[in-house]
Scaffold this motif. Structure first.
Motif, short mmCIF file in Angstrom:
data_model
loop_
_atom_site.label_atom_id
_atom_site.label_comp_id
_atom_site.label_asym_id
_atom_site.label_seq_id
_atom_site.Cartn_x
_atom_site.Cartn_y
_atom_site.Cartn_z
N PHE A 30 0.83 -1.20 0.00
CA PHE A 30 0.00 0.00 0.00
C PHE A 30 0.87 1.25 0.00
CE2 PHE A 30 0.20 -1.75 4.32
CZ PHE A 30 0.69 -0.69 5.06
N ARG A 31 0.37 2.25 -0.70
CA ARG A 31 1.10 3.51 -0.86
C ARG A 31 0.84 4.40 0.35
NH1 ARG A 31 4.40 2.19 -5.19
NH2 ARG A 31 3.17 0.71 -6.45
N HIS A 32 1.84 5.15 0.74
CA HIS A 32 1.71 6.03 1.89
C HIS A 32 0.99 7.32 1.52
CE1 HIS A 32 5.53 4.04 3.79
NE2 HIS A 32 4.49 3.23 3.73
N LYS A 33 0.18 7.78 2.43
CA LYS A 33 -0.51 9.06 2.31
C LYS A 33 -0.35 9.81 3.63
CE LYS A 33 -4.01 7.18 -0.83
NZ LYS A 33 -5.46 6.95 -1.04
N PRO A 34 -0.43 11.13 3.61
CA PRO A 34 -0.28 11.89 4.86
C PRO A 34 -1.23 11.43 5.95
CG PRO A 34 -0.17 13.36 2.98
CD PRO A 34 -0.54 12.01 2.44
N ASP A 35 -2.49 11.10 5.58
CA ASP A 35 -3.44 10.69 6.60
C ASP A 35 -3.10 9.30 7.14
OD1 ASP A 35 -4.05 9.44 4.25
OD2 ASP A 35 -6.22 9.56 4.51
N ILE A 52 8.67 -4.36 4.76
CA ILE A 52 9.62 -3.55 4.01
C ILE A 52 8.94 -2.22 3.70
CG2 ILE A 52 11.09 -3.38 1.96
CD1 ILE A 52 10.74 -6.44 1.63
N ALA A 53 9.59 -1.12 4.02
CA ALA A 53 8.95 0.18 3.78
C ALA A 53 9.95 1.20 3.26
CB ALA A 53 8.31 0.70 5.06
N LEU A 54 9.49 2.00 2.33
CA LEU A 54 10.23 3.16 1.86
C LEU A 54 9.52 4.39 2.37
CD1 LEU A 54 12.34 4.66 0.12
CD2 LEU A 54 10.74 4.46 -1.80
N LYS A 55 10.17 5.12 3.28
CA LYS A 55 9.61 6.34 3.84
C LYS A 55 10.08 7.50 2.98
CE LYS A 55 7.74 4.13 7.23
NZ LYS A 55 6.29 3.97 7.30
N ASP A 56 9.14 8.17 2.32
CA ASP A 56 9.50 9.23 1.38
C ASP A 56 8.40 10.27 1.34
OD1 ASP A 56 11.00 10.54 -0.51
OD2 ASP A 56 10.28 9.34 -2.19
N GLY A 57 8.76 11.54 1.57
CA GLY A 57 7.78 12.61 1.47
C GLY A 57 7.32 13.16 2.81
N PHE A 58 7.77 12.56 3.91
CA PHE A 58 7.46 13.13 5.23
C PHE A 58 8.54 12.71 6.21
CE2 PHE A 58 5.03 9.20 4.72
CZ PHE A 58 5.40 8.47 5.81
N ARG A 59 8.59 13.39 7.32
CA ARG A 59 9.59 13.10 8.34
C ARG A 59 8.90 12.76 9.65
NH1 ARG A 59 14.51 17.50 7.46
NH2 ARG A 59 14.89 17.00 5.27
N GLY A 60 9.65 12.10 10.52
CA GLY A 60 9.09 11.73 11.81
C GLY A 60 10.05 10.83 12.54
N THR A 75 14.24 6.74 3.07
CA THR A 75 14.74 5.81 4.08
C THR A 75 14.02 4.48 3.96
OG1 THR A 75 15.26 7.60 5.62
CG2 THR A 75 15.04 5.40 6.55
N MET A 76 14.79 3.39 3.86
CA MET A 76 14.24 2.04 3.81
C MET A 76 14.35 1.39 5.18
SD MET A 76 13.30 1.14 0.66
CE MET A 76 13.39 -0.65 0.76
N ILE A 77 13.24 0.79 5.63
CA ILE A 77 13.19 0.12 6.92
C ILE A 77 12.69 -1.30 6.72
CG2 ILE A 77 12.12 0.13 9.20
CD1 ILE A 77 11.98 3.18 8.96
N GLY A 98 5.99 7.24 -0.38
CA GLY A 98 6.55 5.95 -0.03
C GLY A 98 5.54 4.81 -0.13
N TRP A 99 5.96 3.64 0.27
CA TRP A 99 5.11 2.46 0.24
C TRP A 99 5.54 1.48 1.32
CZ3 TRP A 99 8.72 -1.25 -0.41
CH2 TRP A 99 9.85 -0.96 -1.19
#
Length: 301
Positions: A30-35, A52-60, A75-77, A98-99
């Motif tokens: 599933f694709r990441h969304k701000p919500d 497996i996740a690619l964090k892209d487009g937001f920070r935290g 960032t890949m986690i 990300g996804w």
């Protein structure tokens, strides 16, 4: 922080996030969304799944175990079944791009990947040892995920399982390549870790800690150096060609050689002085490293 939630299946993840029924029972993307980021804030989960996740487009920041680590764009986690993870303090940067890919071990159990999955040691890295990918690398990974998504969304046939697993393995192989690149580009940091690792071993034996604690383990060394055991071993292997266990054993054998040639102590006493509970374990390690027993080494030198 909320109570810990355990997820046993892909369907349970979809229900938790309010998604529709998954297209595949053992795999989901599933694709990441701000919500979405806000939905998972202050949630701690453990699962029976690979993550497996690619964090892209937001920070935290992510909570991993009892610790918290920052993440940024690109960032890949990775997580293996049984690990605990959560997110907090998510700050939207731009449109989330990300996804997340989740799969159950049953997906690969009968495949070659099922036999080799443990070789992808980054599943056991800490989050602060995450993979940071370039825009070009992100595109390669995104394309690979898209191929897997296409197979999930297509009508299932006799080729589907093999193609899904083959593309999943290719995704992991690309991640291995990019981790190798990350180790290579951080060579100065790697050498610093190697130097600290050597000093740690020297200080351990200088303080005679082996007499009460036994020979130092990879886990002990990694904790002292504030990194995971797998990351330390992989870092040392990239830098020196030998993993952490090999370095520890070689260090002990070097000390053993010195003691064997500069004293008349029985082999058993040398073994105990080096931290071995049983002298036969020492003799077995010594022969594996030198090709001869401690007694043979002493008599020939």
């Amino acid at each position: 922080m909320s109570n810990l939630i355990h997820l046993n299946s892909i369907s349970e993840v979809h229900r938790l996030l309010g998604f529709e029924k998954p297209e595949h029972p053992l795999l989901s993307i599933f694709r990441h969304k701000p919500d979405y980021a806000k939905m998972t804030q202050d949630v701690r989960v453990t699962s029976s799944l690979y993550f497996i996740a690619l964090k892209d487009g937001f920070r935290g920041s992510f909570a991993y175990g009892r610790n918290s680590y920052d993440f940024e764009e690109g960032t890949m986690i990775f997580m293996a079944p049984g690990q605990v993870m959560g997110s907090k303090e998510v700050e939207e940067e731009s449109e989330a791009r990300g996804w997340t890919l989740l799969f159950h071990p049953d997906l690969i159990r009968k495949s070659e990947l099922g036999k080799t999955i443990d070789a992808y040691s980054f599943f056991d890295y800490e989050v602060n040892e995450a993979l940071h990918v370039s825009d070009k690398e992100k595109q390669v990974l995104n394309d690979q995920v898209e191929k897997i998504q296409q197979e999930i969304s297509s009508n299932i046939d006799k080729h589907s399982q093999r193609l899904i697993v083959t593309n999943l393995q290719l995704l992991l192989d690309y991640c291995t390549r990019y981790y190798d690149r990350q180790f290579y580009t951080r060579s100065n940091l790697n050498r610093d870790v190697f130097s600290r690792f050597e000093h740690l071993l020297k200080d351990y034996f200088r303080a005679e800690k082996q007499l009460s604690k036994g020979i130092p383990s990879v886990r002990f060394c990694s904790e002292e150096l504030n990194m995971s055991a797998n990351y330390l071993s992989d870092l040392l292997k990239k830098e020196t060609g030998r993993n952490a266990q090999d370095h520890i054993h070689s260090f002990i054998i070097d000390k053993a050689k010195t003691q064997l040639l500069n004293s008349n102590e029985p082999v058993s006493q040398v073994a105990f002085g080096l931290g071995f509970e049983y002298s036969q374990h020492f003799s077995k390690m010594f022969k594996a490293k030198t090709g001869m027993s401690p007694r043979e080494y002493r008599s020939l030198n």
